[in-house]
Design a protein around this motif. Sequence first.
Motif, short mmCIF file in Angstrom:
data_model
loop_
_atom_site.label_atom_id
_atom_site.label_comp_id
_atom_site.label_asym_id
_atom_site.label_seq_id
_atom_site.Cartn_x
_atom_site.Cartn_y
_atom_site.Cartn_z
N ILE A 82 0.84 -1.20 0.00
CA ILE A 82 0.00 0.00 0.00
C ILE A 82 0.87 1.25 0.00
O ILE A 82 0.63 2.22 -0.73
N ALA A 83 1.92 1.24 0.83
CA ALA A 83 2.82 2.39 0.90
C ALA A 83 3.55 2.58 -0.42
O ALA A 83 3.71 3.71 -0.90
N MET A 89 2.03 6.79 -6.70
CA MET A 89 1.01 7.75 -7.10
C MET A 89 1.51 9.19 -6.94
O MET A 89 1.23 10.06 -7.76
N ASP A 90 2.26 9.42 -5.88
CA ASP A 90 2.81 10.75 -5.66
C ASP A 90 3.89 11.06 -6.70
O ASP A 90 3.96 12.18 -7.21
N ARG A 91 4.72 10.07 -7.04
CA ARG A 91 5.82 10.29 -7.98
C ARG A 91 5.31 10.66 -9.38
O ARG A 91 5.90 11.53 -10.03
N GLY A 135 1.45 12.39 4.34
CA GLY A 135 1.43 12.79 2.94
C GLY A 135 0.20 13.62 2.59
O GLY A 135 0.30 14.66 1.93
N LEU A 136 -0.96 13.17 3.04
CA LEU A 136 -2.19 13.92 2.77
C LEU A 136 -2.16 15.26 3.48
O LEU A 136 -2.56 16.29 2.91
N GLY A 137 -1.68 15.28 4.72
CA GLY A 137 -1.59 16.54 5.46
C GLY A 137 -0.72 17.55 4.75
O GLY A 137 -1.08 18.74 4.65
N ALA A 422 4.22 17.50 11.34
CA ALA A 422 4.43 18.04 10.00
C ALA A 422 3.56 19.26 9.74
O ALA A 422 4.04 20.29 9.23
N VAL A 423 2.29 19.17 10.09
CA VAL A 423 1.36 20.28 9.86
C VAL A 423 1.75 21.49 10.72
O VAL A 423 1.73 22.64 10.24
N ALA A 424 2.10 21.24 11.97
CA ALA A 424 2.49 22.34 12.86
C ALA A 424 3.74 23.05 12.34
O ALA A 424 3.84 24.28 12.40
#
Length: 457
Positions: A82-83, A89-91, A135-137, A422-424
């Motif tokens: 899955i990873a 998909m990101d690449r 990744g989504l964040g 990551a978001v912070a």
Amino acid sequence: MLGILITLAVVAVVAYCVLKNYYPPIVLLLAGFVMLVCAAATGTMPVAADKSTNFFGFDLGEAFTALMRSRLPGLGLNIMLIAGFSVYMDRIGASKALVKLCVKPLQAIRSPYVLLAVTYVVGQFMALFINSAVGLGLLLMASVYPLLVALGVSRASAAAVIGSTCCLDLGPASSNAMRAADLMQVDVVTYFVTSQIPVALCVIASVAIGHFFVQRWFDRRDAMKLANGPAEEKQDIAKAFEGAGPAHYAILPMLPLFLLIVFSPMVYADVKLSLQTGIIVSILIAFFVDLLTKRSFKDCCASTQAVFEGMGKVFTSTVGLICCAELFALGMNKLGGVTALIQAAASMESAGVWVMLLVMLAIMVVATVVTGSGNAAFFAFSPLLPEAAASVGISTAVLAVPVQLSAGIARTMCPIAGVIIAVAGIAGLTPFDIVRRTVPVMLLALTVNVIASAALL
């Protein structure tokens, strides 16, 4: 009683070490060994007599080896595939294409707190196909965050909502969902459709409404509003989508879910498709779509390296952590502390079901907050669920679903969770600035999670 005291002491030490940024897998592994040694001192050995190496020191290693052997070929490989698919998909730009497609309607909403609520719902939907919470964040921080801030939402509110978009581990691609389905002895698609969705819809609605009121209250109280000009907002969003694939690439991240649902006992049972095969087929389809679009065989072949990079990365970050957390849980079970709590809950005749549910939820929430990983916590303690459910005469689903969902919810309250950090960092805030805004909403989510599970399952 001694087992409970030792367990609490070890958990306190583990929590201290993790909060001080010690490497969590080795901390959990060593703590597990300590508890196994303590259990052996009371007569409970690390492995069964027929599995023993005939030397206690080697038996400690054998206990961990057995866990690795049972996890890596099945669920471990699922998580790695899955990873790998997600990184691929990101690449090739497919993840950004999906986010770009989903974000576009959000720009038409002009009410900032309605936009916050809708952002969470859209983000939770995208989490079905983009399995990495971090990744989504990061994608949403690059794309939706400037829009939220430009409409007058504080940086902390925008970051809190984006950090919670993966608070529910949903769908056949979720490793926690796979584990829960195994415990209930059903396939993961059936678990997703019949068990997860009814409860999750209630929780998603409560989180969206909770963010609307909680973030507005915090913004008014703190009086911290930051507004960027529209031109800057558009420039930032346009920059965020650099490298996005063509619009039709947005379909590619959805392929595994589509294939698994179509070729499942619920739709077309004659063809049997495993998750691992579904991921491999999806990668091959995505490769040929990428090849037909870019017409460069060499470049398309080079992009597939991302699959194996993603598999290796998630082994070090997640699969290894899960195995170490399971040894930690094995040590707790051998000591008997957790078992004592379960037996105490089962002995309460009328309130036993609710007490059992609260005990298992408490274990899951504490373990998740301590480790910062919903996967590690759920894999560690999920083997207790069938026994706990049977002891109070209820279906495993009544415990498995709310406890499984609570792991993701608790992760969103944890200041050491990867997505929160990551978001912070991007928002220029501390993780504690984020979690003080997510905790009230997630407590509401936990409450709705329990009520909906009891009512619908």
